[in-house]
Every structure is written in C-alpha cells, then in structure tokens.
Design an enzyme around this catalytic site. Structure first.
Site, PDB file in Angstrom:
ATOM      1  N   LYS A  75      39.027  54.564  42.193  1.00  0.00           N
ATOM      2  CA  LYS A  75      38.519  54.136  43.524  1.00  0.00           C
ATOM      3  C   LYS A  75      39.542  53.207  44.104  1.00  0.00           C
ATOM      4  O   LYS A  75      40.558  52.803  43.506  1.00  0.00           O
ATOM      5  CB  LYS A  75      37.179  53.244  43.255  1.00  0.00           C
ATOM      6  CG  LYS A  75      36.179  54.292  42.728  1.00  0.00           C
ATOM      7  CD  LYS A  75      35.733  55.450  43.886  1.00  0.00           C
ATOM      8  CE  LYS A  75      34.967  56.508  43.219  1.00  0.00           C
ATOM      9  NZ  LYS A  75      33.770  56.494  42.829  1.00  0.00           N
TER      10      LYS A  75
HETATM   11  C1  LIG Z   1      32.323  57.186  42.263  1.00  0.00           C
HETATM   12  C2  LIG Z   1      31.036  57.278  42.996  1.00  0.00           C
HETATM   13  C3  LIG Z   1      29.911  56.505  42.384  1.00  0.00           C
HETATM   14  C4  LIG Z   1      29.993  56.003  41.124  1.00  0.00           C
HETATM   15  O1  LIG Z   1      30.663  55.208  40.883  1.00  0.00           O
HETATM   16  P1  LIG Z   1      30.693  54.587  39.440  1.00  0.00           P
HETATM   17  O2  LIG Z   1      31.308  53.059  39.544  1.00  0.00           O
HETATM   18  O3  LIG Z   1      31.641  55.531  38.483  1.00  0.00           O
HETATM   19  O4  LIG Z   1      29.244  54.555  38.717  1.00  0.00           O
HETATM   20  C5  LIG Z   1      28.796  56.787  43.360  1.00  0.00           C
HETATM   21  N1  LIG Z   1      28.998  57.444  44.572  1.00  0.00           N
HETATM   22  C6  LIG Z   1      29.926  57.960  45.028  1.00  0.00           C
HETATM   23  C7  LIG Z   1      29.951  58.494  46.244  1.00  0.00           C
HETATM   24  C8  LIG Z   1      31.039  57.831  44.219  1.00  0.00           C
HETATM   25  O5  LIG Z   1      32.448  58.460  44.678  1.00  0.00           O
END
Ligand SMILES: *Cc1c(COP(=O)(O)O)cnc(C)c1O
Length: 388
Positions: free
Chosen positions: A189
C-alpha cells in the site's frame, strides 16, 4: 535480464532507527509508538479519533460492528474491490448488496448511490472504496455529495480508504469526513507497517466501541493497565472482542513512513503523469479517469483498460509484459464473479455493465517511488511494441 516488480516498498528512511528503539525498549507490542501513529492520523486527517489495528480488514470489521451492522442487515458494497471490503459484511452475518461502479474511475458516485437508494430503500449502510487512491465524491460545493445523500436518507457510511492515503476531496482530507474511514498499511500500500491498519472517526461512541473490541472486549487497554495507578490485573470484559491491536514494532515502521508519505505521493503522481503523457496516443488503451486535481489523488494504482481496438487479449498482454520482466496485476475480478458470492447471491453479470467492461480488459501498471526513469521508459516502450 530486466526485472521490474509490480510493487516494491521504500523503507530507507527512519524505519530501522525507530524499530531499533522499540527493540531496545523491551516493549514490542502496543504502546507509545502505536499511540503516536494514531496521533499523527488525527493531526493529518482532521478526524477526532484514530485507532491503530493489525490490518485494514480488522478496521473494516470493527467499524461496521460499531456502526451497528447486525445479522440480516444489508450493506451497499461496490462490486469492483478487493474481497476484504465484502467479507467483513459477512463476518457480521449481514448481506452485501453489490453496486456497479462508474466506468473509468471504478467509483460509487452520488448518482449511482441515488439510484441504489431508489431500488433498495431498506438498506441502511454503505461502504465506499476510494478506488486506486481516487477519492469518491463524498462532499461537494452543492451539498449533494455521498456523505450528504447518506445523511439525508439515514444511511451510515464506511470509507474503505485502503488505497487512499493521503488523499483529499474538495478541500477535505479523506479520513476526516464520514462516520468511519479505514486505511491499510499492508506491504504494497501507499505507506506500510508490514501489516497494519488505521480507523478514523469523528464519533466518540464508535471510537469507544472499536477500542474495546480491538482488544478482547476488555474495558482497559494493556498500556493503560501497565501505566495507571489502578492494579493491572483489574479489568472487566464487556464483549467477546478480537485481537486486532497494532504492535509497536509495526507502528515504528509506520511513523517513519508517515514522515515521507507526501513525498511518496508526489513521486507516484509524477509517474502517473508520465504514463498519461506517454500512453495517451494508443487508441486501444484507455487510461484511468481522474476527476480531481492530481494533488488530491493518492495514486496507489494505475489501472488501464484494453478496449475493442486491442489486437491482443488482456491475458496475452499481461503475459508478454511478464516475458519482458514487467510485473503487472489485475484490479479486480468483480466480487460477484467469485464462487462464494456467486453461490450466496447468484448475481446476474448483466446488472454490472461497467464492472464487466472494465474486468475484461483491465490490468494495472507499476507505480511506486523506486521506479527509475529508465524503468518507466522501458515499461512504456514495451507497451507500445506489444500493442502496435
Ligand atoms: C488491501 C485492501 C484491504 C485490506 O487491507 P489489509 O490491511 O491487508 O487488511 C481492504 N480493502 C481494499 C480495497 C484493499 O485494497
């Protein structure tokens, strides 16, 4: 052999220093670093409260729970998203009502929401995804944004901002607007803690509930138990809570990432602008729609769509890029196409024309600060070679 991964973390700031501090301190789990990261989010987003967790999925789960989603409730969920957005609705034995998204941005728009409310007047909850870092139109000058519509109809809204740190819409930072906003610090991210997430809210009741449910339903957090005058063994359990707290080891990485979040965002913006410029003249390739100033966009993804003019299928293009050492990804196979939700809901693909049109041709290009100018040239030249 050239190798350009789809995603790569920048971790060469204060990450090592801050993690070392935590290791030396002798306290590795949730304490002052997690608190400091929460404060940084309050300061940055303008939200009243922030709650650090061990994933965005955990934040989404507790956010919905605290908003009051219960068994049998229905929740609007955009059909074009990662599975975590929908699974948390099922954690609570509630049912997702999938919505088609706008073509080009993959967003829920005020118009899409208005239409959904007409068709499903009983639905009281909405999840918005700021797809790829492009903020949805939560607020606007004419008070007809998504947040305004929700208020008017008594709908509570949770923003899945896993892609959208930092981002703004019409002068408001994402995280400071709706009932609940959830950010992700997963490794790929825009900023990372390895694994981690953050919930922000302006609602004190939601904040209190989330804090308790984050740690076993205990009415005092661990840090408080070890720092206050009350005996540390003394606590009550008010619900069967979860184990969703963020360890300080992870928060330390997050504090270092926060120092450079704006710089990372500006780097990604420059890459997006380069792609817009260099790929604009390829008639078979549609570039992502952008309806906000580039500075307001988090630029987590750069999803392109091959249209009918493309000489090759999406899968073939992805394969040929991979043969040239270029990593790509697909965001996303729409959720109603996943077997679990197909069995649960049996959605008709014809109800989702925009998702279908996107899904057949979409793939995402690398976009992260460590990409060099030479690598970007190589990616763009490879795409041209393959597609003309
Ligand atoms: C990555 C992601 C999540 C989940 O994030 P985590 O921290 O891995 O639980 C939720 N929603 C979207 C749209 C994502 O891309």
């Amino acid at each position: 052999m050239i190798k350009i991964p789809f995603s790569k973390v920048t971790c060469d700031g204060n990450e090592l220093n801050y993690v070392t501090d935590v290791l030396k301190s002798g306290w590795l789990t949730t304490a002052s670093k997690a608190l400091a990261l929460e404060q940084r989010f309050v300061d940055y987003t303008g939200a009243k409260y922030a709650c650090a967790m061990n994933s965005c999925t955990a934040a989404l789960h507790l956010g919905l729970e605290a908003m009051g989603v219960r068994e049998g409730d229905k929740v609007f969920v955009p059909a074009m998203t990662f599975t975590a957005t929908a699974e948390v609705v099922r954690y609570l034995n509630a049912d997702p009502v999938f919505l088609d998204v706008e073509y080009g941005t993959n967003l829920i728009t005020p118009a899409i929401l208005q239409d959904a409310i007409k068709r499903y007047p009983e639905v009281r909850y909405l999840i918005v995804v700021h797809f790829g870092g492009h903020p949805a139109e939560m607020v606007n000058a004419s008070q007809t944004g998504i947040a305004d519509i929700c208020k008017e109809h008594g709908i509570r809204v949770l923003e899945d901002a896993a892609h959208a740190f930092p981002a703004s819409i019409n002068g408001h930072r994402i995280g400071g607007i709706g009932d609940v906003t959830c950010f992700s610090f997963y490794a790929n991210k825009t900023i990372t803690t390895g694994e981690g997430g953050m919930l922000t809210t302006n609602d004190e009741e939601i904040f209190r509930r989330v804090k308790i449910m984050r740690l076993h339903g205990i009415n005092r957090d661990v840090w408080d138990r070890f720092t206050s005058d009350k005996p540390s063994w003394e606590y009550d359990v008010v619900a069967p809570g979860f184990k969703y707290n963020m360890p300080d080891l992870n928060a330390a990485i997050g504090l270092a990432q926060m120092e450079r979040a704006e710089m990372f965002r500006a780097d990604r913006q420059r890459i997006a602008e380069y792609y817009y410029k260099e790929l604009a003249d390829l008639p078979c390739l549609e570039l992502p729609g952008c309806k906000v100033p580039h500075e307001d966009h988090a630029w987590h993804l750069f999803p392109v769509v091959l249209n009918r003019l493309s000489p090759l299928s999406r899968n073939r293009v992805v394969e040929m890029l991979s043969e040239r050492g270029i990593g790509t990804s697909v965001h996303y196979k729409p959720i109603y196409r996943m077997s679990y939700y197909r069995d649960l809901i049996g959605a008709d693909e014809r109800l989702f024309p925009n998702c279908e049109k996107t899904w057949q041709g979409t793939f995402s290009l690398p976009i992260y600060p460590l990409l060099s100018v030479d690598e970007l040239d190589y990616i763009v030249n490879s795409i041209w070679e393959i597609l003309v």
